[in-house]
Scaffold this motif. Structure first.
Motif, PDB file in Angstrom:
ATOM      1  N   THR A  54       0.991  -1.158  -0.030  1.00  0.00           N
ATOM      2  CA  THR A  54      -0.029  -0.058  -0.011  1.00  0.00           C
ATOM      3  C   THR A  54       0.919   1.284   0.014  1.00  0.00           C
ATOM      4  OG1 THR A  54      -1.699  -1.225   1.074  1.00  0.00           O
ATOM      5  CG2 THR A  54      -1.877   1.354   1.331  1.00  0.00           C
ATOM      6  N   LYS A  55       1.942   1.089   0.773  1.00  0.00           N
ATOM      7  CA  LYS A  55       2.774   2.498   0.927  1.00  0.00           C
ATOM      8  C   LYS A  55       3.507   2.624  -0.612  1.00  0.00           C
ATOM      9  CE  LYS A  55       3.626   2.573   5.805  1.00  0.00           C
ATOM     10  NZ  LYS A  55       4.372   2.069   6.891  1.00  0.00           N
ATOM     11  N   ARG A  56       4.011   1.555  -0.910  1.00  0.00           N
ATOM     12  CA  ARG A  56       4.683   1.487  -2.222  1.00  0.00           C
ATOM     13  C   ARG A  56       3.637   2.146  -3.366  1.00  0.00           C
ATOM     14  NH1 ARG A  56       7.897  -3.523  -4.290  1.00  0.00           N
ATOM     15  NH2 ARG A  56       9.517  -3.255  -2.806  1.00  0.00           N
ATOM     16  N   SER A  57       2.351   1.820  -3.176  1.00  0.00           N
ATOM     17  CA  SER A  57       1.399   2.325  -4.296  1.00  0.00           C
ATOM     18  C   SER A  57       1.076   3.718  -4.154  1.00  0.00           C
ATOM     19  CB  SER A  57       0.227   1.603  -4.108  1.00  0.00           C
ATOM     20  OG  SER A  57       0.331   0.380  -4.549  1.00  0.00           O
ATOM     21  N   ILE A  58       0.991   4.265  -2.719  1.00  0.00           N
ATOM     22  CA  ILE A  58       0.953   5.577  -2.372  1.00  0.00           C
ATOM     23  C   ILE A  58       2.184   6.435  -3.154  1.00  0.00           C
ATOM     24  CG2 ILE A  58       1.093   7.328  -0.660  1.00  0.00           C
ATOM     25  CD1 ILE A  58      -0.447   5.226   1.156  1.00  0.00           C
ATOM     26  N   GLU A  59       3.392   6.135  -2.808  1.00  0.00           N
ATOM     27  CA  GLU A  59       4.424   6.750  -3.169  1.00  0.00           C
ATOM     28  C   GLU A  59       4.647   6.922  -4.915  1.00  0.00           C
ATOM     29  OE1 GLU A  59       6.454   8.422  -1.557  1.00  0.00           O
ATOM     30  OE2 GLU A  59       5.232   7.886   0.199  1.00  0.00           O
ATOM     31  N   GLN A  60       4.281   5.747  -5.607  1.00  0.00           N
ATOM     32  CA  GLN A  60       4.077   5.646  -7.033  1.00  0.00           C
ATOM     33  C   GLN A  60       3.009   6.581  -7.502  1.00  0.00           C
ATOM     34  OE1 GLN A  60       6.289   3.608  -8.545  1.00  0.00           O
ATOM     35  NE2 GLN A  60       5.488   4.303 -10.806  1.00  0.00           N
ATOM     36  N   LYS A  62       2.014   9.328  -5.758  1.00  0.00           N
ATOM     37  CA  LYS A  62       1.872  10.804  -5.371  1.00  0.00           C
ATOM     38  C   LYS A  62       2.300  11.793  -6.391  1.00  0.00           C
ATOM     39  CE  LYS A  62       2.996  10.971  -0.518  1.00  0.00           C
ATOM     40  NZ  LYS A  62       4.078  10.901   0.622  1.00  0.00           N
ATOM     41  N   PRO A  63       3.176  11.711  -7.572  1.00  0.00           N
ATOM     42  CA  PRO A  63       3.486  12.549  -8.344  1.00  0.00           C
ATOM     43  C   PRO A  63       2.351  12.843  -9.426  1.00  0.00           C
ATOM     44  CG  PRO A  63       5.332  10.857  -8.177  1.00  0.00           C
ATOM     45  CD  PRO A  63       4.097  10.556  -7.446  1.00  0.00           C
ATOM     46  N   GLN A  66      -0.411  15.800  -7.595  1.00  0.00           N
ATOM     47  CA  GLN A  66      -0.144  17.161  -6.925  1.00  0.00           C
ATOM     48  C   GLN A  66      -0.302  18.190  -8.179  1.00  0.00           C
ATOM     49  OE1 GLN A  66       3.190  17.297  -4.770  1.00  0.00           O
ATOM     50  NE2 GLN A  66       3.093  15.132  -4.229  1.00  0.00           N
TER      51      GLN A  66
END
Length: 66
Positions: A54-60, A62-63, A66
């Motif tokens: 889940t964290k990995r998906s969020i980081e992917q 995020k860009p 914004q």
């Protein structure tokens, strides 16, 4: 609104790059849920592994948000 679905990689081999990703004794699953997972060639994953994905998906993503 954004919805994300991911399919965790299930690797049952000794070369699994995600140690302890498979929950060998899942708790709280009904017999029907467990059968569904088994019938579809899947399995329960550990909470830590799911959280990491889940964290990995969020980081992917995020860009793009914004």
């Amino acid at each position: 609104m954004l919805s994300v679905e991911f399919c965790p990689p299930i690797d049952r081999t000794p070369a699994n790059p995600y140690p302890n990703s498979i929950d060998e004794a899942p708790e709280g699953l009904s017999p029907e849920q467990l059968k569904f997972l088994q019938d579809h060639g899947s399995t329960a994953v550990t909470e830590d592994f799911y959280t990491m994905l889940t964290k990995r998906s969020i980081e992917q993503l995020k860009p793009f948000l914004q």
